[in-house]
Scaffold this active site. Structure first.
Site, PDB file in Angstrom:
ATOM      1  N   GLY A  62      -3.100   3.593  -2.869  1.00  0.00           N
ATOM      2  CA  GLY A  62      -2.835   2.413  -3.732  1.00  0.00           C
ATOM      3  C   GLY A  62      -2.813   1.150  -3.166  1.00  0.00           C
TER       4      GLY A  62
ATOM      5  N   CYS B 179       0.772  -1.185   0.113  1.00  0.00           N
ATOM      6  CA  CYS B 179      -0.089  -0.026  -0.190  1.00  0.00           C
ATOM      7  C   CYS B 179       0.827   1.358  -0.065  1.00  0.00           C
ATOM      8  CB  CYS B 179      -0.694  -0.025   1.160  1.00  0.00           C
ATOM      9  SG  CYS B 179      -2.234  -0.996   1.356  1.00  0.00           S
ATOM     10  N   ASP B 180       0.338   2.335  -0.721  1.00  0.00           N
ATOM     11  CA  ASP B 180       0.792   3.643  -0.651  1.00  0.00           C
ATOM     12  C   ASP B 180       0.056   4.482  -0.646  1.00  0.00           C
ATOM     13  OD1 ASP B 180       4.005   4.827  -0.697  1.00  0.00           O
ATOM     14  OD2 ASP B 180       2.677   6.008  -1.679  1.00  0.00           O
ATOM     15  N   SER B 181       0.139   5.923   0.108  1.00  0.00           N
ATOM     16  CA  SER B 181      -0.952   7.075   0.217  1.00  0.00           C
ATOM     17  C   SER B 181      -0.043   8.267  -0.543  1.00  0.00           C
ATOM     18  CB  SER B 181      -1.345   6.884   1.230  1.00  0.00           C
ATOM     19  OG  SER B 181      -2.083   5.900   2.064  1.00  0.00           O
TER      20      SER B 181
END
EC number: 3.6.1.9
Length: 212
Positions: free
Chosen positions: A112, A75-77
């Site tokens: 994501g 995950c990445d923000s």
């Protein structure tokens, strides 16, 4: 028995979301060089940036022996304001500048998600982005300085959190609030379902072994 799911992130917020949903997992940090990953692809939209970095993290951990037979989630923000991408500010001066720009306005938080199923022999996987609009209250300079002084906004995308002190300044969220925190559980469920995996199966109690 080890959990099926591996979270390729050291984020306490993401770990907390999985724990609250009673989804068992192990954490394996990816150690991806984010700047290098982005440099390979040129300019990207904030949404595409979040997905690319989530993919890089998931694939890095999926390549490890510990991931064999398991499912890896990266995950990445990325926070978007005026079409620009904002990750972690790291320093107080940058955090003050960004929060001042956000005050009284709306921004969009993109998270994501990328899932690699090593149980099915995948090496690339599939992903999705969950985005939510965040509406901020008008903040005084004193409030901004007090918030930044806590250190909370320095290590989070967009310089704010929905599950901490930053929630004081958020008036409304349009979209999945979990995505703002860092991991959309509903998005994870859809990605798992596409691979024939139901997270509700992970709630079943482990059979107890009895001896006579």
């Amino acid at each position: 028995m080890r959990p099926v799911l591996i979270l390729a992130s050291q984020s306490p917020a993401r770990a907390s979301l999985l724990t609250r949903a009673h989804l068992p997992y192990d954490t394996v940090v990816s150690h991806v060089d984010e700047d290098a990953a982005l440099a390979e692809h040129g300019p990207l939209s904030p949404s595409d940036t979040a997905l690319l970095l989530a993919r890089a993290k998931a694939e890095a951990v999926a390549s490890l022996e510990v991931a064999e037979g398991r499912v890896v989630l990266g995950c990445d923000s990325v926070f978007e304001l005026d079409g620009e991408s904002y990750g972690k500010p790291y320093t107080a001066d940058v955090a003050v500048e960004r929060i001042t720009a956000m005050s009284g306005r709306k921004g969009t938080l993109h998270t994501g998600h990328w899932l690699v199923d090593r149980g099915n022999g995948e090496t690339l996987g599939e992903g999705a982005v969950s985005s939510a609009d965040v509406y901020f209250a008008q903040m005084s300079r004193e409030e901004i300085d007090d918030y930044v002084a806590t250190g909370e906004p320095l290590q989070v995308a967009g310089s704010f959190t929905l599950d901490g002190r930053g929630s004081v300044f958020i008036e409304r969220v349009d979209g999945d609030p979990n995505a703002v925190i860092g991991l959309s559980i509903s998005t994870l469920r859809r990605l798992l379902a596409a691979r024939g995996i139901s997270p509700s199966h992970w709630w079943r109690p482990t059979p107890q072994v009895t001896t006579s």
